[in-house]
Design a protein around this motif. Structure first.
Motif, PDB file in Angstrom:
ATOM      1  N   GLU A  98       0.817  -1.201   0.000  1.00 30.77           N
ATOM      2  CA  GLU A  98       0.000   0.000   0.000  1.00 30.77           C
ATOM      3  C   GLU A  98       0.857   1.260   0.000  1.00 30.77           C
ATOM      4  O   GLU A  98       1.872   1.345   0.695  1.00 30.77           O
ATOM      5  CB  GLU A  98      -0.904  -0.019   1.232  1.00 30.77           C
ATOM      6  N   ALA A  99       0.434   2.266  -0.788  1.00 31.74           N
ATOM      7  CA  ALA A  99       1.150   3.536  -0.866  1.00 31.74           C
ATOM      8  C   ALA A  99       0.785   4.426   0.313  1.00 31.74           C
ATOM      9  O   ALA A  99      -0.295   4.302   0.904  1.00 31.74           O
ATOM     10  CB  ALA A  99       0.814   4.243  -2.176  1.00 31.74           C
ATOM     11  N   ASP A 100       1.685   5.339   0.664  1.00 33.71           N
ATOM     12  CA  ASP A 100       1.400   6.349   1.685  1.00 33.71           C
ATOM     13  C   ASP A 100       0.665   7.505   1.021  1.00 33.71           C
ATOM     14  O   ASP A 100       1.191   8.152   0.112  1.00 33.71           O
ATOM     15  CB  ASP A 100       2.699   6.848   2.313  1.00 33.71           C
ATOM     16  N   LEU A 101      -0.536   7.779   1.494  1.00 30.92           N
ATOM     17  CA  LEU A 101      -1.376   8.811   0.894  1.00 30.92           C
ATOM     18  C   LEU A 101      -1.811   9.799   1.969  1.00 30.92           C
ATOM     19  O   LEU A 101      -2.201   9.391   3.064  1.00 30.92           O
ATOM     20  CB  LEU A 101      -2.612   8.180   0.245  1.00 30.92           C
ATOM     21  N   ASP A 102      -1.745  11.093   1.650  1.00 31.89           N
ATOM     22  CA  ASP A 102      -2.198  12.106   2.596  1.00 31.89           C
ATOM     23  C   ASP A 102      -2.690  13.326   1.836  1.00 31.89           C
ATOM     24  O   ASP A 102      -2.555  13.424   0.612  1.00 31.89           O
ATOM     25  CB  ASP A 102      -1.099  12.474   3.598  1.00 31.89           C
ATOM     26  N   ALA A 103      -3.278  14.272   2.575  1.00 28.50           N
ATOM     27  CA  ALA A 103      -3.865  15.460   1.957  1.00 28.50           C
ATOM     28  C   ALA A 103      -2.836  16.313   1.216  1.00 28.50           C
ATOM     29  O   ALA A 103      -3.132  16.813   0.119  1.00 28.50           O
ATOM     30  CB  ALA A 103      -4.598  16.281   3.013  1.00 28.50           C
ATOM     31  N   PRO A 104      -1.616  16.543   1.748  1.00 32.67           N
ATOM     32  CA  PRO A 104      -0.645  17.331   0.986  1.00 32.67           C
ATOM     33  C   PRO A 104      -0.327  16.737  -0.385  1.00 32.67           C
ATOM     34  O   PRO A 104      -0.166  17.486  -1.366  1.00 32.67           O
ATOM     35  CB  PRO A 104       0.587  17.342   1.901  1.00 32.67           C
ATOM     36  N   LEU A 110      -1.132  16.913  -6.391  1.00 30.87           N
ATOM     37  CA  LEU A 110      -1.651  16.273  -7.600  1.00 30.87           C
ATOM     38  C   LEU A 110      -2.720  17.143  -8.257  1.00 30.87           C
ATOM     39  O   LEU A 110      -2.726  17.319  -9.490  1.00 30.87           O
ATOM     40  CB  LEU A 110      -2.236  14.902  -7.245  1.00 30.87           C
ATOM     41  N   ILE A 111      -3.618  17.680  -7.463  1.00 29.55           N
ATOM     42  CA  ILE A 111      -4.689  18.535  -7.992  1.00 29.55           C
ATOM     43  C   ILE A 111      -4.090  19.788  -8.626  1.00 29.55           C
ATOM     44  O   ILE A 111      -4.486  20.199  -9.734  1.00 29.55           O
ATOM     45  CB  ILE A 111      -5.685  18.916  -6.880  1.00 29.55           C
ATOM     46  N   ALA A 112      -3.136  20.412  -7.954  1.00 30.79           N
ATOM     47  CA  ALA A 112      -2.548  21.649  -8.475  1.00 30.79           C
ATOM     48  C   ALA A 112      -1.880  21.433  -9.825  1.00 30.79           C
ATOM     49  O   ALA A 112      -1.960  22.300 -10.709  1.00 30.79           O
ATOM     50  CB  ALA A 112      -1.546  22.208  -7.466  1.00 30.79           C
ATOM     51  N   ARG A 113      -1.254  20.268 -10.005  1.00 27.99           N
ATOM     52  CA  ARG A 113      -0.569  19.993 -11.274  1.00 27.99           C
ATOM     53  C   ARG A 113      -1.542  19.604 -12.379  1.00 27.99           C
ATOM     54  O   ARG A 113      -1.398  20.034 -13.522  1.00 27.99           O
ATOM     55  CB  ARG A 113       0.457  18.867 -11.059  1.00 27.99           C
ATOM     56  N   ARG A 114      -2.540  18.777 -12.029  1.00 28.19           N
ATOM     57  CA  ARG A 114      -3.420  18.230 -13.064  1.00 28.19           C
ATOM     58  C   ARG A 114      -4.658  19.106 -13.300  1.00 28.19           C
ATOM     59  O   ARG A 114      -5.129  19.247 -14.431  1.00 28.19           O
ATOM     60  CB  ARG A 114      -3.857  16.817 -12.664  1.00 28.19           C
ATOM     61  N   TRP A 153      -8.894  23.792  -9.681  1.00 32.12           N
ATOM     62  CA  TRP A 153      -9.398  23.321  -8.391  1.00 32.12           C
ATOM     63  C   TRP A 153      -8.352  23.466  -7.287  1.00 32.12           C
ATOM     64  O   TRP A 153      -8.577  23.035  -6.149  1.00 32.12           O
ATOM     65  CB  TRP A 153      -9.825  21.858  -8.482  1.00 32.12           C
ATOM     66  N   ALA A 154      -7.219  24.052  -7.587  1.00 36.82           N
ATOM     67  CA  ALA A 154      -6.083  24.054  -6.656  1.00 36.82           C
ATOM     68  C   ALA A 154      -6.388  24.780  -5.351  1.00 36.82           C
ATOM     69  O   ALA A 154      -5.790  24.469  -4.311  1.00 36.82           O
ATOM     70  CB  ALA A 154      -4.863  24.673  -7.321  1.00 36.82           C
ATOM     71  N   ALA A 155      -7.289  25.750  -5.364  1.00 35.23           N
ATOM     72  CA  ALA A 155      -7.581  26.518  -4.153  1.00 35.23           C
ATOM     73  C   ALA A 155      -8.588  25.833  -3.239  1.00 35.23           C
ATOM     74  O   ALA A 155      -8.819  26.296  -2.112  1.00 35.23           O
ATOM     75  CB  ALA A 155      -8.087  27.910  -4.532  1.00 35.23           C
ATOM     76  N   LEU A 156      -9.190  24.746  -3.694  1.00 36.94           N
ATOM     77  CA  LEU A 156     -10.206  24.079  -2.885  1.00 36.94           C
ATOM     78  C   LEU A 156      -9.568  23.308  -1.733  1.00 36.94           C
ATOM     79  O   LEU A 156      -8.500  22.702  -1.898  1.00 36.94           O
ATOM     80  CB  LEU A 156     -11.021  23.113  -3.748  1.00 36.94           C
ATOM     81  N   PRO A 157     -10.192  23.286  -0.567  1.00 37.55           N
ATOM     82  CA  PRO A 157      -9.634  22.523   0.563  1.00 37.55           C
ATOM     83  C   PRO A 157      -9.709  21.024   0.304  1.00 37.55           C
ATOM     84  O   PRO A 157     -10.616  20.539  -0.380  1.00 37.55           O
ATOM     85  CB  PRO A 157     -10.521  22.933   1.734  1.00 37.55           C
ATOM     86  N   VAL A 158      -8.752  20.296   0.863  1.00 42.84           N
ATOM     87  CA  VAL A 158      -8.671  18.839   0.720  1.00 42.84           C
ATOM     88  C   VAL A 158      -8.712  18.219   2.110  1.00 42.84           C
ATOM     89  O   VAL A 158      -7.965  18.630   3.000  1.00 42.84           O
ATOM     90  CB  VAL A 158      -7.381  18.422  -0.012  1.00 42.84           C
ATOM     91  N   ARG A 159      -9.576  17.230   2.281  1.00 40.26           N
ATOM     92  CA  ARG A 159      -9.711  16.572   3.581  1.00 40.26           C
ATOM     93  C   ARG A 159      -9.885  15.075   3.372  1.00 40.26           C
ATOM     94  O   ARG A 159     -10.739  14.643   2.603  1.00 40.26           O
ATOM     95  CB  ARG A 159     -10.910  17.138   4.336  1.00 40.26           C
ATOM     96  N   ARG A 160      -9.053  14.286   4.045  1.00 40.69           N
ATOM     97  CA  ARG A 160      -9.190  12.832   3.935  1.00 40.69           C
ATOM     98  C   ARG A 160     -10.448  12.365   4.646  1.00 40.69           C
ATOM     99  O   ARG A 160     -10.794  12.874   5.716  1.00 40.69           O
ATOM    100  CB  ARG A 160      -7.976  12.118   4.526  1.00 40.69           C
ATOM    101  N   ARG A 216     -12.114  14.466   0.257  1.00 38.27           N
ATOM    102  CA  ARG A 216     -13.107  15.437  -0.198  1.00 38.27           C
ATOM    103  C   ARG A 216     -12.379  16.666  -0.720  1.00 38.27           C
ATOM    104  O   ARG A 216     -11.458  17.187  -0.075  1.00 38.27           O
ATOM    105  CB  ARG A 216     -14.057  15.816   0.932  1.00 38.27           C
ATOM    106  N   LEU A 217     -12.806  17.140  -1.882  1.00 34.96           N
ATOM    107  CA  LEU A 217     -12.205  18.301  -2.534  1.00 34.96           C
ATOM    108  C   LEU A 217     -13.270  19.387  -2.607  1.00 34.96           C
ATOM    109  O   LEU A 217     -14.225  19.272  -3.378  1.00 34.96           O
ATOM    110  CB  LEU A 217     -11.714  17.915  -3.931  1.00 34.96           C
ATOM    111  N   GLY A 218     -13.116  20.433  -1.784  1.00 31.71           N
ATOM    112  CA  GLY A 218     -14.155  21.437  -1.711  1.00 31.71           C
ATOM    113  C   GLY A 218     -15.435  20.826  -1.171  1.00 31.71           C
ATOM    114  O   GLY A 218     -15.421  19.883  -0.381  1.00 31.71           O
TER     115      GLY A 218
END
Length: 291
Positions: A5-11, A16-20, A24-31, A43-45
């Motif tokens: 399993e990969a290590d995944l977190d909000a940062p 990933l969102i900012a690059r792709r 949507w880059a300004a939207l808050p991200v919450r696991r 959750r994205l926004g």
């Protein structure tokens, strides 16, 4: 939950969102907390959800959803995930990922369903609608084959569980399942993993079904597992009537519920308490039903 399993977190997701998807880059991200085993959700926004495979084996399910959900969704009576963005490997994350529209609702809990009769009817209507979709070109379901194909891993799980379950009783029930006539009709669409974690309810009604990574064509009896992993015994007949299952199909569905739970239980006993508890619930319910 898994060795690979990969290590995944909000940062990471923010990068990933900012690059792709820079819009949507300004939207808050919450696991999000989830009992899911193959994907992590963020959750994205307020209107979007990011879903990332936890390990390599989950990647085909994601691409499977991106292909088939746009075809299946418009034909179903409740909401299903709607892909709105396909992410690519980047920023140290090696696999594709998806962005979906947010779906309202929460996961029901077996033994604490607030409107069981209505939910049984709603789930039956969903299963029937899925079965009516033309199976042409549909992929074979992950769990669309005969129960006998699961005999070896089911017996291995019973042996691994040892005294944590009544091995003699569950083995006898499993052997009864193997004697049930196999599905002889044409292949039919099934969700393949209709469990509490993949069901959303809102004010007691079924509002959405998620995670179509196992969906495909074959024996549709696998979708009857929800009768034991979620619905109380008092409304199982309501669900069965709504689906229109005959005796053989119902018995195969019970066999699927038993096999899935037995195989999941030792693997997730320590790593996924919610899934392990539901597996114990299913086994207990089936044993009680059999007397």
């Amino acid at each position: 939950m898994h060795a690979d399993e990969a290590d995944l977190d909000a940062p990471l997701v923010r990068r990933l969102i900012a690059r792709r998807f820079p819009h949507w880059a300004a939207l808050p991200v919450r696991r999000l907390a989830s009992s899911g085993t193959e994907n992590a959700m963020f959750r994205l926004g307020s209107d979007l959800l990011v879903r990332l495979p936890r390990r390599p084996g989950a990647v085909p399910d994601l691409t499977h959803e991106q292909r088939w959900l746009p075809r299946l969704g418009p034909l179903l009576p409740v909401a299903v995930p709607e892909p709105v963005g396909a992410g690519e490997p980047d920023e140290g994350y090696p696999w594709p990922w998806s962005v979906y529209r947010w779906l309202q609702g929460c996961n029901p809990v077996a033994g604490a369903v607030c409107e069981p009769e209505r939910l049984a009817e709603d789930l039956g209507a969903f299963v029937r609608a899925l079965r009516r979709i033309a199976p042409q070109d549909g992929p074979p379901g992950y769990r669309g084959g005969p129960l006998r194909d699961r005999d070896e891993p089911t017996r291995a799980a019973i042996a691994e569980l040892g005294g944590r379950v009544d091995g003699g009783a569950v083995t006898a029930l499993w052997e009864q399942s193997l004697q049930v006539p196999a599905h002889t009709g044409p292949p039919v669409w099934a969700h393949g993993d209709l469990s509490p974690g993949n069901v959303l309810v809102d004010e007691g009604r079924l509002s959405a079904v998620i995670d179509f990574g196992c969906a495909g064509t074959g024996d549709p009896a696998v979708d009857l597992i929800v009768a034991w992993n979620l619905l109380p015994a008092s409304v199982r007949d309501t669900f069965r009537e709504a689906v229109g299952a005959d005796d053989a199909e119902w018995a195969r569905g019970r066999g699927w519920a038993l096999s899935i739970s037995l195989i999941q239980l030792p693997y997730y006993w320590d790593t996924n308490p919610v899934l392990a508890e539901n597996s114990r619930h299913v086994i207990t319910e089936i044993l009680a039903e059999a007397g």
